[in-house]
Design an enzyme around this catalytic site. Structure first.
Site, PDB file in Angstrom:
ATOM      1  N   GLY A  98      -9.652 -12.669  -9.252  1.00 57.69           N
ATOM      2  CA  GLY A  98      -9.572 -13.306 -10.560  1.00 57.69           C
ATOM      3  C   GLY A  98     -10.646 -14.338 -10.801  1.00 57.69           C
ATOM      4  N   HIS A  99     -11.482 -14.612  -9.758  1.00 53.80           N
ATOM      5  CA  HIS A  99     -12.532 -15.624  -9.869  1.00 53.80           C
ATOM      6  C   HIS A  99     -13.920 -14.999  -9.884  1.00 53.80           C
ATOM      7  CE1 HIS A  99      -9.267 -18.331  -9.126  1.00 53.80           C
ATOM      8  NE2 HIS A  99      -9.108 -17.928  -7.873  1.00 53.80           N
ATOM      9  N   LYS A 110     -11.399 -22.166   0.392  1.00 53.35           N
ATOM     10  CA  LYS A 110     -10.999 -23.107  -0.656  1.00 53.35           C
ATOM     11  C   LYS A 110      -9.659 -23.741  -0.267  1.00 53.35           C
ATOM     12  CE  LYS A 110     -11.024 -20.146  -4.107  1.00 53.35           C
ATOM     13  NZ  LYS A 110     -11.197 -18.949  -3.234  1.00 53.35           N
ATOM     14  N   HIS A 123      -6.732 -21.415 -10.966  1.00 55.02           N
ATOM     15  CA  HIS A 123      -5.662 -20.422 -10.864  1.00 55.02           C
ATOM     16  C   HIS A 123      -4.744 -20.466 -12.085  1.00 55.02           C
ATOM     17  CE1 HIS A 123      -6.859 -20.901  -6.620  1.00 55.02           C
ATOM     18  NE2 HIS A 123      -6.597 -19.618  -6.551  1.00 55.02           N
TER      19      HIS A 123
END
Length: 335
Positions: A58-59, A107, A221
């Site tokens: 999603g990044h 992360k 997120h």
């Protein structure tokens, strides 16, 4: 929800198959979420440290888009906004180790820390030396003695590029890990959202903003921010974001910085360049020199409208490694 997908369950594997088709310099195991350099000229050189990163999908292009010469040896993709499993991380780690060890760039999210740590322990049992560097650059979250601490966001790109460049030069694992930590210590980020993102599984926004509202201090997120305000001009937004960053990085005044103006997936380039101009104005007023910069979608949050800013204080070593050649699907120069 309108998305170009086949099903919410197959989003990550389908996307990785597309990466494989588009970039023959990558080796992709779509079902396992593993992306490595293909064999040949772009493959991991023998005897050098491998830099590996990963996390929830999603990044994009983070992380798989940065696999290639001068940057990552491998990336491991989990489900959307969810950490990859330890087995996939361990498999990728062992695959790219050439005897000099592997650096994990992680992360700072609880699931990522746990799963990468378990994977590293499994690999070390197999004789692979692993170092872990945690990225925690988001100033929207306070540093506390207890709790998960700050989130990892845009500085992840800086860590991966600079550590990858030093690894390409043949530096030992301890030195590659040290420069990665140096980047993280000198980098700060802050984000703003104009809309929430929509995850394929949920089919709706994570939070709701009014037509005249923005959210300051958001996470990548889809987490809500720490402050909601009425819609501001780009100039006022840049000032608010840089106030938060520079309050936590006061030594930046007078020092050169690397700057990232990063889109979150739903912001057009014209708006990002407007933000770049306003950021330059504020930094000029404060005596801060932008030595290098990037503008674009590098660390996204699906289709969220908004941006993040990242500043990294940079000495001669960091600038030299930033300028070193890189050849990946999403970052390329000097080749």
């Amino acid at each position: 929800m309108k998305k170009l997908i086949n099903s919410p369950e197959s989003v990550v594997a389908d996307a990785l198959r597309g990466m494989a088709a588009a970039h023959p310099g990558l080796r992709v195991e779509a079902e396992q979420g593993i992306v490595t350099r293909a064999a040949g000229a772009a493959g991991q050189p023998a005897g050098k440290v491998a830099v590996l990163s990963g996390g929830g999908s999603g990044h994009e292009p983070l992380h798989a888009g940065f696999v290639g010469r001068g940057m990552l040896a491998a990336a491991v993709a989990g489900p959307v906004f969810t950490s990859p499993v330890p087995d996939s991380i361990a498999r990728a780690t062992c695959a790219v180790d050439s005897g000099a060890g592997v650096l994990h760039v992680v992360k700072n999210y609880t699931g990522d820390i746990l799963n990468f740590t378990m994977a590293a322990e499994d690999c070390e049992d197999e004789g692979v030396k692993v170092e872990q560097v945690v990225v925690d650059d988001d100033v929207a979250v306070a540093r506390t003695a207890n709790g998960p601490g700050r989130r990892g966001t845009g500085a992840t790109l800086f860590v991966e590029k600079i550590a990858g460049a030093l690894a390409e030069e043949g530096a030992p694992l301890a030195e590659v890990a040290a420069v990665a930590r140096k980047v993280n210590e000198n980098a700060r980020s802050y984000g703003v959202a104009l809309t929430s993102c929509t995850t394929p599984a949920k089919g709706g926004p994570n939070f709701t903003l009014g037509e005249d509202e923005i959210e300051l201090g958001i996470g990548i997120h889809g987490e809500p921010g720490r402050e909601r305000r009425k819609l501001m001009t780009a100039a006022a937004t840049a000032e608010a974001m840089l106030d938060a960053i520079l309050d936590d990085l006061p030594e930046a005044s007078g020092a050169p910085v690397i700057l990232l103006v990063n889109g979150l997936g739903g912001t057009p380039p014209v708006e990002l360049y407007i933000m770049r101009a306003e950021v330059q104005r504020v930094l000029d007023e404060r005596g801060i020199t932008v030595a290098r910069s990037l503008v674009g979608n590098y660390v996204t949050s699906l289709d969220m409208a908004g941006c993040t800013l990242t500043l990294c204080r940079a000495d001669e070593e960091l600038l030299r490694l930033w300028d070193a050649p890189v050849d990946t699907p999403s970052l390329r120069w000097g080749c």
